[in-house]
Write a protein that holds these residues in place. Structure first.
Motif, PDB file in Angstrom:
ATOM      1  N   CYS A  98       0.973  -1.286   0.021  1.00 27.84           N
ATOM      2  CA  CYS A  98       0.165   0.694  -0.316  1.00 27.84           C
ATOM      3  C   CYS A  98       1.377   1.362   0.141  1.00 27.84           C
ATOM      4  O   CYS A  98       1.859   1.493   0.911  1.00 27.84           O
ATOM      5  CB  CYS A  98      -1.085   0.222   0.874  1.00 27.84           C
ATOM      6  SG  CYS A  98      -1.865   1.460   1.027  1.00 27.84           S
ATOM      7  N   LYS A 121      -1.316   4.324   0.124  1.00 26.81           N
ATOM      8  CA  LYS A 121      -2.175   5.386   1.032  1.00 26.81           C
ATOM      9  C   LYS A 121      -1.802   6.360   2.289  1.00 26.81           C
ATOM     10  O   LYS A 121      -1.602   7.232   2.347  1.00 26.81           O
ATOM     11  CB  LYS A 121      -2.856   4.637   1.036  1.00 26.81           C
ATOM     12  CG  LYS A 121      -3.894   4.549  -0.081  1.00 26.81           C
ATOM     13  CD  LYS A 121      -3.995   5.684  -0.778  1.00 26.81           C
ATOM     14  CE  LYS A 121      -5.068   5.034  -2.260  1.00 26.81           C
ATOM     15  NZ  LYS A 121      -4.439   3.983  -2.738  1.00 26.81           N
ATOM     16  N   PHE A 122      -0.066   5.139   3.086  1.00 28.78           N
ATOM     17  CA  PHE A 122       0.048   5.677   4.484  1.00 28.78           C
ATOM     18  C   PHE A 122      -0.786   6.535   5.262  1.00 28.78           C
ATOM     19  O   PHE A 122      -0.999   7.396   5.635  1.00 28.78           O
ATOM     20  CB  PHE A 122       1.529   6.694   3.854  1.00 28.78           C
ATOM     21  CG  PHE A 122       2.244   5.929   3.246  1.00 28.78           C
ATOM     22  CD1 PHE A 122       3.273   5.262   4.540  1.00 28.78           C
ATOM     23  CD2 PHE A 122       2.722   5.808   2.917  1.00 28.78           C
ATOM     24  CE1 PHE A 122       4.818   4.383   4.428  1.00 28.78           C
ATOM     25  CE2 PHE A 122       3.682   5.327   1.980  1.00 28.78           C
ATOM     26  CZ  PHE A 122       4.773   4.349   3.120  1.00 28.78           C
ATOM     27  N   CYS A 123      -1.413   5.867   5.416  1.00 29.56           N
ATOM     28  CA  CYS A 123      -3.037   6.568   6.349  1.00 29.56           C
ATOM     29  C   CYS A 123      -1.928   6.069   7.845  1.00 29.56           C
ATOM     30  O   CYS A 123      -1.357   5.141   7.980  1.00 29.56           O
ATOM     31  CB  CYS A 123      -4.417   5.298   6.791  1.00 29.56           C
ATOM     32  SG  CYS A 123      -5.134   5.249   4.902  1.00 29.56           S
ATOM     33  N   PHE A 131      -2.564   5.888  10.770  1.00 31.98           N
ATOM     34  CA  PHE A 131      -2.509   4.925  11.302  1.00 31.98           C
ATOM     35  C   PHE A 131      -2.041   3.658  11.320  1.00 31.98           C
ATOM     36  O   PHE A 131      -2.066   2.427  12.485  1.00 31.98           O
ATOM     37  CB  PHE A 131      -4.450   5.065  12.265  1.00 31.98           C
ATOM     38  CG  PHE A 131      -5.192   3.693  11.048  1.00 31.98           C
ATOM     39  CD1 PHE A 131      -5.468   3.064  10.508  1.00 31.98           C
ATOM     40  CD2 PHE A 131      -5.537   5.365  10.751  1.00 31.98           C
ATOM     41  CE1 PHE A 131      -5.773   2.585   9.560  1.00 31.98           C
ATOM     42  CE2 PHE A 131      -6.439   4.918   9.746  1.00 31.98           C
ATOM     43  CZ  PHE A 131      -7.172   3.849   9.136  1.00 31.98           C
ATOM     44  N   CYS A 132      -1.708   3.584  10.163  1.00 36.44           N
ATOM     45  CA  CYS A 132      -1.833   1.716   9.427  1.00 36.44           C
ATOM     46  C   CYS A 132      -0.481   1.224   9.556  1.00 36.44           C
ATOM     47  O   CYS A 132       0.164   1.748   8.207  1.00 36.44           O
ATOM     48  CB  CYS A 132      -2.411   2.346   8.396  1.00 36.44           C
ATOM     49  SG  CYS A 132      -2.875   0.091   7.688  1.00 36.44           S
ATOM     50  N   VAL A 163      -0.156  -1.285   7.565  1.00 39.46           N
ATOM     51  CA  VAL A 163       0.238  -2.264   6.559  1.00 39.46           C
ATOM     52  C   VAL A 163       1.461  -1.413   5.429  1.00 39.46           C
ATOM     53  O   VAL A 163       2.259  -2.253   5.092  1.00 39.46           O
ATOM     54  CB  VAL A 163      -0.971  -1.701   5.645  1.00 39.46           C
ATOM     55  CG1 VAL A 163      -0.744  -2.756   4.367  1.00 39.46           C
ATOM     56  CG2 VAL A 163      -1.715  -3.184   6.185  1.00 39.46           C
ATOM     57  N   PRO A 164       1.126  -0.218   5.177  1.00 40.76           N
ATOM     58  CA  PRO A 164       2.817   0.339   4.445  1.00 40.76           C
ATOM     59  C   PRO A 164       3.970  -0.079   4.375  1.00 40.76           C
ATOM     60  O   PRO A 164       4.407  -1.036   3.240  1.00 40.76           O
ATOM     61  CB  PRO A 164       2.344   1.346   4.047  1.00 40.76           C
ATOM     62  CG  PRO A 164       1.391   1.985   4.044  1.00 40.76           C
ATOM     63  CD  PRO A 164       1.001   0.475   5.420  1.00 40.76           C
ATOM     64  N   GLN A 186      -4.468  -5.678  -0.194  1.00 42.66           N
ATOM     65  CA  GLN A 186      -4.524  -4.344   0.160  1.00 42.66           C
ATOM     66  C   GLN A 186      -5.622  -3.277  -0.292  1.00 42.66           C
ATOM     67  O   GLN A 186      -6.082  -2.870   0.429  1.00 42.66           O
ATOM     68  CB  GLN A 186      -3.352  -3.805   1.196  1.00 42.66           C
ATOM     69  CG  GLN A 186      -2.857  -4.619   2.703  1.00 42.66           C
ATOM     70  CD  GLN A 186      -2.040  -5.780   2.003  1.00 42.66           C
ATOM     71  OE1 GLN A 186      -1.351  -6.324   1.257  1.00 42.66           O
ATOM     72  NE2 GLN A 186      -2.206  -6.997   2.912  1.00 42.66           N
ATOM     73  N   ASN A 187      -5.001  -3.161  -1.176  1.00 37.86           N
ATOM     74  CA  ASN A 187      -5.660  -1.712  -2.057  1.00 37.86           C
ATOM     75  C   ASN A 187      -5.914  -2.312  -3.395  1.00 37.86           C
ATOM     76  O   ASN A 187      -5.242  -1.832  -4.642  1.00 37.86           O
ATOM     77  CB  ASN A 187      -4.733  -0.753  -1.934  1.00 37.86           C
ATOM     78  CG  ASN A 187      -5.107   0.558  -1.554  1.00 37.86           C
ATOM     79  OD1 ASN A 187      -5.948   0.517  -1.991  1.00 37.86           O
ATOM     80  ND2 ASN A 187      -4.359   1.076  -0.910  1.00 37.86           N
ATOM     81  N   HIS A 199     -10.000   0.816  -1.987  1.00 38.74           N
ATOM     82  CA  HIS A 199      -9.980   2.475  -0.908  1.00 38.74           C
ATOM     83  C   HIS A 199     -10.818   3.650  -1.825  1.00 38.74           C
ATOM     84  O   HIS A 199     -11.093   3.506  -2.811  1.00 38.74           O
ATOM     85  CB  HIS A 199      -8.844   3.257  -1.320  1.00 38.74           C
ATOM     86  CG  HIS A 199      -8.505   4.056  -0.481  1.00 38.74           C
ATOM     87  ND1 HIS A 199      -8.771   5.768  -1.046  1.00 38.74           N
ATOM     88  CD2 HIS A 199      -7.668   3.752   0.563  1.00 38.74           C
ATOM     89  CE1 HIS A 199      -8.271   6.189   0.305  1.00 38.74           C
ATOM     90  NE2 HIS A 199      -7.661   5.692   1.255  1.00 38.74           N
ATOM     91  N   GLN A 213     -13.624   3.930   7.144  1.00 42.74           N
ATOM     92  CA  GLN A 213     -12.953   4.264   8.674  1.00 42.74           C
ATOM     93  C   GLN A 213     -13.857   5.269   9.487  1.00 42.74           C
ATOM     94  O   GLN A 213     -13.959   5.331  10.785  1.00 42.74           O
ATOM     95  CB  GLN A 213     -11.574   5.248   8.667  1.00 42.74           C
ATOM     96  CG  GLN A 213     -10.751   4.334   7.953  1.00 42.74           C
ATOM     97  CD  GLN A 213     -10.802   2.969   7.541  1.00 42.74           C
ATOM     98  OE1 GLN A 213     -10.986   2.194   8.991  1.00 42.74           O
ATOM     99  NE2 GLN A 213      -9.868   2.282   7.352  1.00 42.74           N
ATOM    100  N   ARG A 227      -6.105  10.086   4.458  1.00 46.32           N
ATOM    101  CA  ARG A 227      -7.289   9.217   4.161  1.00 46.32           C
ATOM    102  C   ARG A 227      -7.271   9.795   2.919  1.00 46.32           C
ATOM    103  O   ARG A 227      -7.974   9.236   2.179  1.00 46.32           O
ATOM    104  CB  ARG A 227      -8.635   8.994   4.355  1.00 46.32           C
ATOM    105  CG  ARG A 227      -8.470   8.030   5.985  1.00 46.32           C
ATOM    106  CD  ARG A 227      -8.198   6.309   5.902  1.00 46.32           C
ATOM    107  NE  ARG A 227      -9.569   6.004   4.588  1.00 46.32           N
ATOM    108  CZ  ARG A 227      -9.826   4.664   4.204  1.00 46.32           C
ATOM    109  NH1 ARG A 227      -8.532   3.771   5.007  1.00 46.32           N
ATOM    110  NH2 ARG A 227     -10.245   4.087   3.463  1.00 46.32           N
TER     111      ARG A 227
HETATM  112 FE1  SF4 Z   1      -3.273   1.524   3.250  1.00 47.11          FE
HETATM  113 FE2  SF4 Z   1      -5.425   0.394   3.613  1.00 47.11          FE
HETATM  114 FE3  SF4 Z   1      -3.758   0.765   5.783  1.00 47.11          FE
HETATM  115 FE4  SF4 Z   1      -4.700   3.329   4.673  1.00 47.11          FE
HETATM  116  S1  SF4 Z   1      -5.449   1.158   6.036  1.00 47.11           S
HETATM  117  S2  SF4 Z   1      -2.713   2.525   4.934  1.00 47.11           S
HETATM  118  S3  SF4 Z   1      -5.402   2.425   2.686  1.00 47.11           S
HETATM  119  S4  SF4 Z   1      -4.074  -0.719   4.164  1.00 47.11           S
END
Ligand code: SF4
Ligand code: SAM
Length: 462
Positions: free
Chosen positions: A164, A166-168, A170-171, A173-174, A208-209, A247, A274, A286
């Protein structure tokens, strides 16, 4: 020589479920066969999730239990290898072997094609700290994974996109899954064809996206998800397509058109928002506000009026006021969800939001979560009640809890339970819905199964 036994425990998202199947594929050539319990295993892999603190901590308590199993195996003169894979492996790396010396190897989500090498070296006695592979390698693991070693069942997963960008705020995943990468179309088509040959009637595309998909097409151009779905829908014998997780920013016109044009694309979409507060959405990075999200939904519903929606929500993000939370409840009321997932915000080390000063007290988070879940639960129950008396195709994909019953999914992802003999497992059948419960439906098979069912490929060719 007897086959070696492999047990994989999977935590977290569907992508981990898919990865676990592929990990088993990589180890099959070494003679490992998967079993359903850790007892008697020669190799145990924990495929972990790092998304919230609770998910991460579960791994370390499980490792404590596995240590006893490892000691019992040693007492019997057997060697039990323990490996940690997935996003905790990626995030914690060597720290895992320091904290849990019973662990023999650690492998991240982008390097598990190297598992056979790590396992072989562990068996040769190489030290665990040298068997930590959490690289983001330049090569794609998909170019190295062997073909699937067994049927993935009537409802199969297929990863098309990973990572991902996007770098939300809180997340994790990236950081744990790395940058966005899409598999080439040809690669995906070949895997989809094999899944269908193996009995799959439904394929869920994973990423993930997932709707940021932009893989190389057979024409050398970049294809988006809408186009990919269109091509997959041409596969004979494939009856249903789904995709997750999307997304809102990446819902393009082609994808909306796919919902209008493709009968095989199920009328259900998980589209996380979210929060309903624009202030919080901005703090979450977001890259969309609530009006944008609602417009996307309006377009999707115009294209497919039967579309059922689902979402993820986080309550108690730093700085979330009562007004912000009220905006979330308003958005939920406006959209009307068929189901949804909601979580208390959990600060994740290394993410920007983790250092925010204005944390919401735990009891306020709990109160808000209960209110939100009450509203979402009412919506889900109302949606389920709306199905009573209707007929719909249900893919019977697993045994239900009670003997004599099978469970499957409606086109709208509702769990449906019917009285049915086990021989109908893996069939797509017409069901009349008799009862609605908050989280499931009860139905009865209609029509003569032999004539009305779409049989799994394996059976028709056998
Ligand atoms: Fe990426 Fe989804 Fe995490 Fe946002 S919430 S950083 S879009 S994986
Ligand atoms: N890519 C998806 C998206 O854009 O929404 C979701 C990926 S994430 C694996 C699944 C869900 O976990 C998120 O949608 C979010 O609601 C939740 N989540 C992620 N980080 C979280 C955190 N730090 N605290 C609580 N929930 C979190």
């Amino acid at each position: 020589m007897a086959a070696k036994k492999l047990y994989i425990k999977t935590y977290g998202c569907q992508m981990n479920v898919y990865d676990s199947q592929r990990m088993a594929d990589t180890l099959a050539p070494l003679g490992y066969q998967e079993i359903n319990s850790p007892d008697g295993a020669d190799l145990i892999l924990l495929n972990t999730c790092h998304i919230r603190e609770k998910a991460s901590e579960k791994v370390f308590s499980e490792l404590g239990r596995l240590r006893q199993l490892q000691e019992a195996a040693r007492a019997e003169g057997r060697r039990l290898l323990i490996g940690v894979a997935g996003c905790v492996a990626q995030a914690e790396g060597e720290e895992i072997v320091r904290r849990a010396p019973q662990v023999d190897l650690v492998v991240g989500p982008q390097t598990y094609h190297r598992l056979p090498d790590l396992v072989t070296r562990a068996l040769q006695g190489e030290e665990a700290r040298r068997l930590v592979d959490t690289e983001f390698p330049p090569e794609s693991k998909f170019d190295f994974l062997p073909e699937e070693s067994r049927s993935a069942g009537a409802a199969a997963f297929l990863s098309v996109q990973e990572g991902c960008d996007k770098f939300c705020s809180f997340c994790v995943v990236p950081y744990t899954r790395g940058a966005e990468v899409s598999r080439p179309v040809a690669n995906i088509l070949a895997e989809a064809e094999r899944l269908v040959q193996g009995g799959a009637l439904e394929i869920t595309l994973l990423g993930q996206n997932v709707n940021a998909y932009h893989g190389e097409g057979p024409d050398g151009r970049e294809w988006g998800l809408g186009r990919l779905l269109g091509r997959l829908a041409e596969i004979d014998g494939l009856e249903r397509l789904r995709y997750t997780t999307s997304h809102p920013r990446d819902v393009d016109e082609e994808l909306i058109a796919a919902h209008r044009d493709l009968d095989k694309l199920m009328p259900y979409l998980h589209l996380p928002v979210q929060s309903g507060s624009d202030r919080i959405l901005a703090a979450m990075n977001r890259k969309h506000d609530s009006a944008f999200y609602l417009r996307v939904i309006e377009k999707l519903r115009a294209a497919q009026p039967e579309l059922a929606l689902s979402s993820d929500f986080i309550v108690g993000f730093p700085g979330e006021s009562d007004q912000d939370f009220a905006a979330t409840l308003r958005l939920v009321t406006e959209v009307g969800y068929a189901q949804a997932y909601s979580f208390k915000y959990s600060p994740r080390p290394g993410t920007p939001a983790a250092t925010a000063a204005d944390a919401v007290p735990e009891e306020v988070k709990s109160e808000r979560l209960a209110m939100l879940q009450q509203l979402l639960g009412e919506q889900q129950y109302a949606f389920n009640r709306g199905a009573v008396g209707k007929r719909m195709p249900v893919l019977l994909e697993r045994k239900a809890k009670r003997p004599g019953q099978l469970a499957g999914r409606s086109p709208w992802m509702q769990a449906v339970v019917v009285e049915a003999p086990q021989g109908l497992l893996g069939h797509l059948l017409e069901v009349e819905i008799l009862e609605a419960h908050p989280n499931s439906l009860v139905g009865r098979l209609v029509g003569l199964p032999e004539e009305e069912m779409v049989a799994p490929r394996m059976r028709t060719t056998a």
